[in-house]
Design a protein around this motif. Structure first.
Motif, PDB file in Angstrom:
ATOM      1  N   PRO A 505       0.830  -1.215   0.000  1.00 36.28           N
ATOM      2  CA  PRO A 505       0.000   0.000   0.000  1.00 36.28           C
ATOM      3  C   PRO A 505       0.865   1.266   0.000  1.00 36.28           C
ATOM      4  O   PRO A 505       1.774   1.395   0.809  1.00 36.28           O
ATOM      5  CB  PRO A 505      -0.792  -0.112   1.302  1.00 36.28           C
ATOM      6  CG  PRO A 505      -0.797  -1.566   1.605  1.00 36.28           C
ATOM      7  CD  PRO A 505       0.461  -2.150   1.037  1.00 36.28           C
ATOM      8  N   LEU A 506       0.551   2.170  -0.940  1.00 34.92           N
ATOM      9  CA  LEU A 506       1.343   3.407  -1.050  1.00 34.92           C
ATOM     10  C   LEU A 506       1.118   4.294   0.167  1.00 34.92           C
ATOM     11  O   LEU A 506       2.027   4.929   0.676  1.00 34.92           O
ATOM     12  CB  LEU A 506       0.899   4.179  -2.292  1.00 34.92           C
ATOM     13  CG  LEU A 506       1.372   3.615  -3.625  1.00 34.92           C
ATOM     14  CD1 LEU A 506       0.605   4.253  -4.766  1.00 34.92           C
ATOM     15  CD2 LEU A 506       2.872   3.853  -3.785  1.00 34.92           C
ATOM     16  N   PHE A 507      -0.124   4.352   0.608  1.00 37.28           N
ATOM     17  CA  PHE A 507      -0.475   5.174   1.770  1.00 37.28           C
ATOM     18  C   PHE A 507      -1.361   4.322   2.670  1.00 37.28           C
ATOM     19  O   PHE A 507      -2.553   4.176   2.398  1.00 37.28           O
ATOM     20  CB  PHE A 507      -1.238   6.431   1.334  1.00 37.28           C
ATOM     21  CG  PHE A 507      -0.442   7.293   0.403  1.00 37.28           C
ATOM     22  CD1 PHE A 507       0.455   8.224   0.904  1.00 37.28           C
ATOM     23  CD2 PHE A 507      -0.570   7.162  -0.971  1.00 37.28           C
ATOM     24  CE1 PHE A 507       1.212   9.010   0.045  1.00 37.28           C
ATOM     25  CE2 PHE A 507       0.182   7.938  -1.838  1.00 37.28           C
ATOM     26  CZ  PHE A 507       1.076   8.858  -1.323  1.00 37.28           C
ATOM     27  N   PRO A 508      -0.779   3.734   3.719  1.00 37.98           N
ATOM     28  CA  PRO A 508      -1.602   2.872   4.573  1.00 37.98           C
ATOM     29  C   PRO A 508      -2.825   3.629   5.077  1.00 37.98           C
ATOM     30  O   PRO A 508      -2.705   4.794   5.459  1.00 37.98           O
ATOM     31  CB  PRO A 508      -0.656   2.540   5.735  1.00 37.98           C
ATOM     32  CG  PRO A 508       0.699   2.859   5.250  1.00 37.98           C
ATOM     33  CD  PRO A 508       0.585   3.888   4.193  1.00 37.98           C
ATOM     34  N   ARG A 509      -3.961   2.970   5.008  1.00 38.90           N
ATOM     35  CA  ARG A 509      -5.195   3.640   5.440  1.00 38.90           C
ATOM     36  C   ARG A 509      -5.140   3.867   6.951  1.00 38.90           C
ATOM     37  O   ARG A 509      -4.755   2.995   7.718  1.00 38.90           O
ATOM     38  CB  ARG A 509      -6.407   2.800   5.083  1.00 38.90           C
ATOM     39  CG  ARG A 509      -7.706   3.572   5.295  1.00 38.90           C
ATOM     40  CD  ARG A 509      -8.906   2.857   4.728  1.00 38.90           C
ATOM     41  NE  ARG A 509      -8.821   2.716   3.287  1.00 38.90           N
ATOM     42  CZ  ARG A 509      -8.788   1.541   2.654  1.00 38.90           C
ATOM     43  NH1 ARG A 509      -8.815   0.417   3.324  1.00 38.90           N
ATOM     44  NH2 ARG A 509      -8.717   1.491   1.350  1.00 38.90           N
ATOM     45  N   ILE A 510      -5.530   5.076   7.341  1.00 35.50           N
ATOM     46  CA  ILE A 510      -5.461   5.425   8.760  1.00 35.50           C
ATOM     47  C   ILE A 510      -6.857   5.302   9.361  1.00 35.50           C
ATOM     48  O   ILE A 510      -7.833   5.776   8.762  1.00 35.50           O
ATOM     49  CB  ILE A 510      -4.958   6.877   8.920  1.00 35.50           C
ATOM     50  CG1 ILE A 510      -3.547   6.999   8.342  1.00 35.50           C
ATOM     51  CG2 ILE A 510      -4.991   7.335  10.369  1.00 35.50           C
ATOM     52  CD1 ILE A 510      -3.059   8.412   8.197  1.00 35.50           C
TER      53      ILE A 510
END
Ligand code: MSP
Length: 664
Positions: A505-510
């Protein structure tokens, strides 16, 4: 020959309490510079530090060090911040640089000789934090009309610049050239608040401030900091020196991007100086809005910049440079103010980067792996739905070019993300998972996935001026050149059979709720108690658990000698100490460690008075990353022993030992 593009940020005061608001101007300039470079233009991007003046002189004096000893570590920190945010400037100018000093002296000499600078007596008011002169009638309830802080009355011999003479020409400049000052609301402010009433001549030298550039024709006087600072825009190019090749190449600047509170200096004083010098004027000055907290400018002096929440070092460490850059470039409508909250920050990066962009890339790559063994599939016959998506891709550059021409990064980004959203919808419309079930539909599936891979690639190219990490990763993962320029924003670049990498994942979901709770807990724990351990890595890990921030390392009961040797401990001598404003726990020490002088904040005010601290030899952890606590820079940690009741006791060498000695 390539078109020239010269862009500048203001030069920063070496205050050391930088917050995310400070990054706004520079990140936008960086995106504009990168955009123009990608267009093939010859770009020069200037930034730097504004180092002279009373503020710095006073701070250094208070600490018993020279102004440069005070400034140098702060300049390194600022450069670190730009490095963390991937700001790629051509020159970092310090107003203490020799060529700048010479240029300012040249400017004063020229204006003195032409009669635009003359000697008289200054009587009026001065706001030191703003380094600005005010007349009695301009004050608001006796205070600085810009920042509301107290002003001091000044009466001294001074050289004056004939600013009044240039008022009519400046008014005409605004009338004839509406692009000169933008947005237009700033023109009204300048005209109504300053120009209408007529300008008075400007005091441009001080005899009471020693930390400044001496005037070449009268060494008892130093240059007024704003003339010194504004000159950086041409001194950086060698104006007034034998080597003015850069000046001849790049001046006039295409853009001075500045915060709205300093438009007055840029849109009135600066053009007047250039007019007096007979030099061309910059093409545009743009006064952008502010990041606000609770409706007020996010500002160190207003103490609303909770360092735990607004420190760019922390934010980058926790969420990554792309996330911080994206927030700054996307969230606030350009020209307006925008409220900053951690929640809005998290929601923005979650929605756009983790969900929309991250999903598009990961779904596309997963399907290429599931169905085409991780290779770019062949593109077969296209359907009208495909043509619509392709045309949206191929016209993307036109749209972002128009937006960036208007300096509107938020709008340009919304164009890219409209394409991302369209592509995500295209997945739902073409249902590749259903196509995959029918071998007869394999060719159609290939075409759909080829298109999706092309959208990922083109979005990555279009995002390159704005984000500096993810676009390159995406391009590499599709076997593309990470240096690809805008010329590659056309359909059909991907080669059938080329390898596709399945990116994590490029931007881990927060998990925004959990993350907000974690941040709140962190803030509670660390304000002011954290002051004892002002170390940035104590930040909790992001609630997503995904690898953006570093987070707390689990406490390990045993460490090796190698682990221990990572901590640098030295003897320091406290040479000055004061209480930190509005905190009953924090002391701010100035600590001499060998030749070096550092600012350190410690949570020991309940156990030691500032007077007791001065002269003490202490043990300092010297390789901690600097942090700001309650707006004060802390570049290390003083070691204490703590008993069960929480009482603190300083650790000191038991024999006389020089400061700087290594503790091991
Ligand atoms: N030294 C002067 C500029 C001299 S230029 C010839 C100065 N320095 S500064 O360090 O105070 O500000 C640097 C930049 O940060 C300015 O553009 C300023 O507007 C910007 N910001 C500081 N706080 C800000 C916000 N809260 N929001 C957005 N930008 C803000 O001024």
């Amino acid at each position: 020959m390539a078109e020239k593009y010269y862009i500048t940020t203001p030069i920063y005061y070496p205050s050391g309490n930088w917050h995310i608001g400070h990054c706004y101007t520079t990140v936008i300039c960086d995106a504009l510079a990168r955009f123009h470079k990608m267009k093939g233009e010859d770009v020069f991007f200037l930034t730097g530090t504004d180092e002279h003046g009373q503020k710095v002189e006073k701070e250094a004096l208070k600490r018993g060090i020279t102004p440069l000893e005070f400034i140098d570590p702060l300049v390194s920190q600022l450069k670190d911040m730009w490095r963390l945010l991937d700001v790629d400037y051509n020159r970092f100018l310090r107003t203490t640089d020799g060529d700048h000093v010479k240029c300012v002296q040249h400017i004063y000499q020229k204006l003195y000789e032409s009669g635009d600078i003359y000697k008289a007596e200054y009587e009026g008011y001065y706001c030191t934090p703003c380094e600005a002169f005010w007349t009695e009638s301009q004050l608001k309830e006796g205070k600085c009309p810009d920042c509301g802080r107290p002003v001091t009355k000044q009466k001294e011999e001074s050289y004056f610049f004939r600013l009044s003479k240039y008022a009519p020409r400046i008014l005409k400049l605004y009338e004839d050239n509406p692009q000169f000052l933008q947005p237009t609301s700033r023109v009204n402010e300048m005209v109504n608040n300053f120009l209408k009433a007529g300008l008075t001549d400007l005091s441009v030298s001080r005899t009471t401030v020693k930390w400044g550039i001496p005037l070449p024709f009268d060494e008892r006087h130093t240059a007024y900091v704003w003339i010194d600072a504004l000159s950086n825009y041409i001194s950086a190019l060698g104006y007034g020196t034998d080597d003015d090749k850069l000046y001849k190449t790049y001046w006039p600047a295409n853009l001075h991007l500045v915060g709205k509170e300093i438009v007055r200096f840029h849109a009135i004083i600066w053009p007047a100086i250039l007019m007096a010098l007979g030099e061309p004027l910059p093409k545009q000055i743009y006064g952008h809005g502010w990041l606000l907290i609770g409706g007020e400018k996010l500002s160190k002096s207003k103490e609303n910049a909770r360092p735990e929440l607004t420190d760019p070092y922390e934010l980058v460490k926790r969420y990554g440079a792309d996330a911080v850059r994206y927030y700054l470039l996307r969230e606030i409508p350009f020209g307006s103010d925008g409220e900053y909250t951690t929640e809005r920050f998290l929601l923005r990066i979650n929605a756009d980067l983790a969900n929309d962009l991250g999903n598009l890339v990961s779904r596309t790559q997963a399907m290429v792996w599931q169905n085409f063994e991780g290779k770019i599939p062949p593109c077969g016959e296209k359907e009208p739905l495909d043509e619509e998506l392709i045309s949206m891709c191929e016209t993307l550059f036109e749209r972002i070019d128009a937006d960036m021409g208007a300096l509107n990064a938020p709008e340009a980004l919304s164009e890219v993300f409209a394409l991302v959203a369209r592509a995500n919808k295209y997945i739902d419309e073409t249902t590749p998972w259903i196509l995959a079930k029918d071998p007869a539909k394999k060719a159609r599936l290939g075409t759909v996935l080829y298109l999706l891979a092309e959208v990922c690639r083109m979005c990555a190219v279009a995002l390159k001026p704005f984000l500096t990490v993810a676009p390159k990763k995406i391009l590499r993962s599709f076997s593309c050149d990470e240096n690809a320029g805008f010329e590659s924003l056309k359909f059909g670049v991907l080669r059938e059979g080329d390898a596709v990498e399945k990116l994590p994942p490029l931007f881990p979901r927060i998990d925004v709720k959990k993350e907000l709770a974690a941040v709140e807990k962190f803030v509670k724990e660390h304000t002011p108690a954290a002051s004892r351990h002002p170390e940035p890595t104590t930040c909790p890990p992001p609630a997503s658990g995904g690898g953006v921030g570093e987070g707390v390392r689990p406490h390990s009961p045993q460490i090796t000698i190698d682990d221990f040797s990572k901590v640098e401990l030295k003897i320091g001598e406290v040479i000055a100490c004061e209480k930190v404003a509005k905190s009953d726990k924090l002391l701010h020490e100035t600590v001499k460690i060998g030749e070096e002088v550092r600012s350190v904040v410690s949570g020991i005010a309940k156990f030691y008075t500032p007077e007791e601290m001065v002269g003490k030899k202490v043990v300092v952890v010297t390789n901690l990353k600097p942090v700001t606590l309650r707006g004060v820079l802390s570049e290390g940690m003083i070691l204490c022993a703590e008993d069960e009741a929480g009482n603190l006791c300083l650790l000191s060498p038991e024999k006389l030992v020089e400061s700087g000695a290594v503790v091991k």
